[in-house]
Design a protein around this motif. Structure first.
Motif, PDB file in Angstrom:
ATOM      1  N   UNK A  55       1.451  -7.466  -9.082  1.00 52.91           N
ATOM      2  CA  UNK A  55       1.191  -7.997  -7.983  1.00 52.91           C
ATOM      3  C   UNK A  55       2.153  -8.464  -7.187  1.00 52.91           C
ATOM      4  N   UNK A  56       2.891  -9.323  -7.962  1.00 49.11           N
ATOM      5  CA  UNK A  56       3.831 -10.168  -7.231  1.00 49.11           C
ATOM      6  C   UNK A  56       4.737  -9.585  -7.184  1.00 49.11           C
ATOM      7  N   UNK A  57       5.429  -8.747  -8.309  1.00 48.78           N
ATOM      8  CA  UNK A  57       6.892  -7.882  -8.281  1.00 48.78           C
ATOM      9  C   UNK A  57       5.984  -6.456  -7.429  1.00 48.78           C
ATOM     10  N   UNK A  58       4.912  -5.836  -6.716  1.00 51.45           N
ATOM     11  CA  UNK A  58       5.310  -4.769  -6.226  1.00 51.45           C
ATOM     12  C   UNK A  58       5.004  -5.961  -4.486  1.00 51.45           C
ATOM     13  N   UNK A  59       4.612  -7.005  -4.397  1.00 52.73           N
ATOM     14  CA  UNK A  59       4.893  -7.631  -3.714  1.00 52.73           C
ATOM     15  C   UNK A  59       6.120  -8.075  -2.534  1.00 52.73           C
ATOM     16  N   UNK A  60       6.990  -8.229  -3.785  1.00 56.58           N
ATOM     17  CA  UNK A  60       8.626  -8.554  -3.152  1.00 56.58           C
ATOM     18  C   UNK A  60       9.249  -6.815  -3.672  1.00 56.58           C
ATOM     19  N   UNK A  61       8.633  -5.881  -4.394  1.00 56.36           N
ATOM     20  CA  UNK A  61       9.086  -4.829  -3.793  1.00 56.36           C
ATOM     21  C   UNK A  61       8.634  -4.041  -2.070  1.00 56.36           C
ATOM     22  N   UNK A  62       7.478  -4.987  -1.458  1.00 52.34           N
ATOM     23  CA  UNK A  62       7.424  -4.463  -0.661  1.00 52.34           C
ATOM     24  C   UNK A  62       8.127  -5.132   0.882  1.00 52.34           C
ATOM     25  N   UNK A  63       8.560  -5.847   0.462  1.00 54.45           N
ATOM     26  CA  UNK A  63       9.693  -7.306   1.509  1.00 54.45           C
ATOM     27  C   UNK A  63      11.083  -6.758   0.866  1.00 54.45           C
ATOM     28  N   UNK A  64      11.531  -6.570   0.713  1.00 52.66           N
ATOM     29  CA  UNK A  64      12.607  -5.535  -0.154  1.00 52.66           C
ATOM     30  C   UNK A  64      12.751  -4.068   0.807  1.00 52.66           C
ATOM     31  N   UNK A  65      11.890  -3.823   0.327  1.00 50.14           N
ATOM     32  CA  UNK A  65      11.928  -2.011   1.207  1.00 50.14           C
ATOM     33  C   UNK A  65      11.448  -2.705   3.216  1.00 50.14           C
TER      34      UNK A  65
END
Length: 98
Positions: A55-65
């Motif tokens: 979940x943390x990784x996906x939250x970071x990916x969403x922020x980067x996108x």
């Protein structure tokens, strides 16, 4: 990605609405089960992770996108990952001097 089903050394996995098959050979000594989260790279499971880490990784990916898109919401607010994040096809500009 989260494992949805396992058939021998292959798993059907899902992340943010996108499903992929993943080869489990590199993790064959792990006691993997449906519901577990794994890091998939080039169609191969390379690491088992906790649900919290996923979940943390996906939250970071969403922020980067969002940052790459200038915050215009182009990737939507529905939590769906674009295909190019799971199966990269986005072109990276060349940094070579011309």
């Amino acid at each position: 990605m989260q494992i949805k089903s396992i058939n021998g050394l292959m798993a059907r996995c899902e992340a943010k609405g996108v499903e992929r098959d993943a080869n489990l050979l590199m993790l064959m000594h792990e006691d993997l089960a449906v519901g577990d989260h794994i890091v998939v790279h080039l169609g191969r499971a390379i690491e088992r992770v906790t649900a919290e880490d996923a979940a943390t990784a996906w939250a970071l990916y969403d922020e980067m996108l969002a940052a790459m898109d200038g915050g215009d919401g182009r990737h939507g607010g529905n939590g769906a990952a674009p295909d190019n994040l799971i199966s990269p096809s986005r072109e990276v500009p060349s940094e070579r001097p011309q």
